[in-house]
Design a protein around this motif. Sequence first.
Motif, PDB file in Angstrom:
ATOM      1  N   GLU A  40     -18.540  30.537  10.335  1.00 10.99           N
ATOM      2  CA  GLU A  40     -19.057  31.789  10.915  1.00 10.99           C
ATOM      3  C   GLU A  40     -20.556  31.683  11.185  1.00 10.99           C
ATOM      4  N   GLU A  43     -21.226  29.200  14.134  1.00  7.22           N
ATOM      5  CA  GLU A  43     -20.955  29.827  15.431  1.00  7.22           C
ATOM      6  C   GLU A  43     -22.076  30.784  15.816  1.00  7.22           C
ATOM      7  N   ARG A  44     -22.464  31.616  14.894  1.00  7.61           N
ATOM      8  CA  ARG A  44     -23.516  32.600  15.150  1.00  7.61           C
ATOM      9  C   ARG A  44     -24.842  31.907  15.483  1.00  7.61           C
ATOM     10  N   ILE A  48     -21.926  30.022  19.762  1.00  6.87           N
ATOM     11  CA  ILE A  48     -20.586  29.581  20.136  1.00  6.87           C
ATOM     12  C   ILE A  48     -19.743  30.806  20.444  1.00  6.87           C
ATOM     13  N   ASP A  49     -19.553  31.016  21.721  1.00  4.62           N
ATOM     14  CA  ASP A  49     -18.757  32.107  22.266  1.00  4.62           C
ATOM     15  C   ASP A  49     -18.705  31.882  23.770  1.00  4.62           C
ATOM     16  N   LYS A  50     -18.048  32.736  24.485  1.00  8.57           N
ATOM     17  CA  LYS A  50     -17.956  32.595  25.934  1.00  8.57           C
ATOM     18  C   LYS A  50     -19.366  32.609  26.532  1.00  8.57           C
ATOM     19  N   LYS A 115      -9.818  34.287  13.581  1.00  4.91           N
ATOM     20  CA  LYS A 115     -10.889  35.074  14.193  1.00  4.91           C
ATOM     21  C   LYS A 115     -12.111  34.202  14.497  1.00  4.91           C
ATOM     22  N   PRO A 119     -13.722  32.592  19.317  1.00  3.25           N
ATOM     23  CA  PRO A 119     -14.969  32.334  20.049  1.00  3.25           C
ATOM     24  C   PRO A 119     -15.163  30.844  20.363  1.00  3.25           C
ATOM     25  N   ALA A 122     -13.193  30.177  23.472  1.00  4.68           N
ATOM     26  CA  ALA A 122     -13.893  30.703  24.647  1.00  4.68           C
ATOM     27  C   ALA A 122     -15.073  29.807  25.017  1.00  4.68           C
ATOM     28  N   TRP A 123     -15.774  29.320  24.016  1.00  4.87           N
ATOM     29  CA  TRP A 123     -16.920  28.445  24.238  1.00  4.87           C
ATOM     30  C   TRP A 123     -16.484  27.133  24.877  1.00  4.87           C
ATOM     31  N   SER A 126     -15.897  27.590  28.378  1.00  7.40           N
ATOM     32  CA  SER A 126     -17.169  27.641  29.108  1.00  7.40           C
ATOM     33  C   SER A 126     -17.737  26.251  29.376  1.00  7.40           C
ATOM     34  N   ALA A 168      -9.615  38.922  22.471  1.00  5.67           N
ATOM     35  CA  ALA A 168      -9.401  37.999  21.364  1.00  5.67           C
ATOM     36  C   ALA A 168      -8.002  38.110  20.786  1.00  5.67           C
TER      37      ALA A 168
END
Length: 182
Positions: A40, A43-44, A48-50, A115, A119, A122-123, A126, A168
């Motif tokens: 977590e 990613e933050r 790391i997300d779309k 969860k 992301p 999605a990443w 991308s 999601a």
Amino acid sequence: MSASEPKLPHWDLSNVYSGLEASDFETDLEKLRQSLDDLEAYERDNGIDKLKEPPTDVAEAGRILDGILNRLNEAIRLLRTLNAYVYSFVSTDSYNTLATRRQSEIEKLQVRFEKIYVPFEAWVGSLAPILDRITEVAPVANEHRLALIDIADEIVVTVFVTAAPFDATKHLGVAIKAARAI
């Protein structure tokens, strides 16, 4: 059981864990929780997300991708081992309350993993336009090249081509399949 009835097989899983309340089981359960915390945060901290556009720094994207893949692999290894061990008890004795309680704990951690995975998916979608270049410079990503291409293709078709908003909840099933496949 009478003397004429055959003795049912018994699984010896002591090579995996000493027991459902043993320190080695508890240690791996805590390692999994910490692994999920780490995922977590990673990613933050690394966005790391779309993405609207793929990153321009391929080497940096490769470093980040290798980092999350290593973390995902560790979490998946722990999750699968713990889940299989607990399932071996639940599947042979559904009245084992300790095993069913442990199964519930593992299921909550599985949902948490899913969860986290969305992301990431999605990443990776991308990154599709530059994924080949990334895998050339990122050794861990290169080892997972085909799986990454599959993830990117699925996301590109689902999210970008259809122009559907990223939901999601629709992708949790894909995350589960990918986690089981790795």
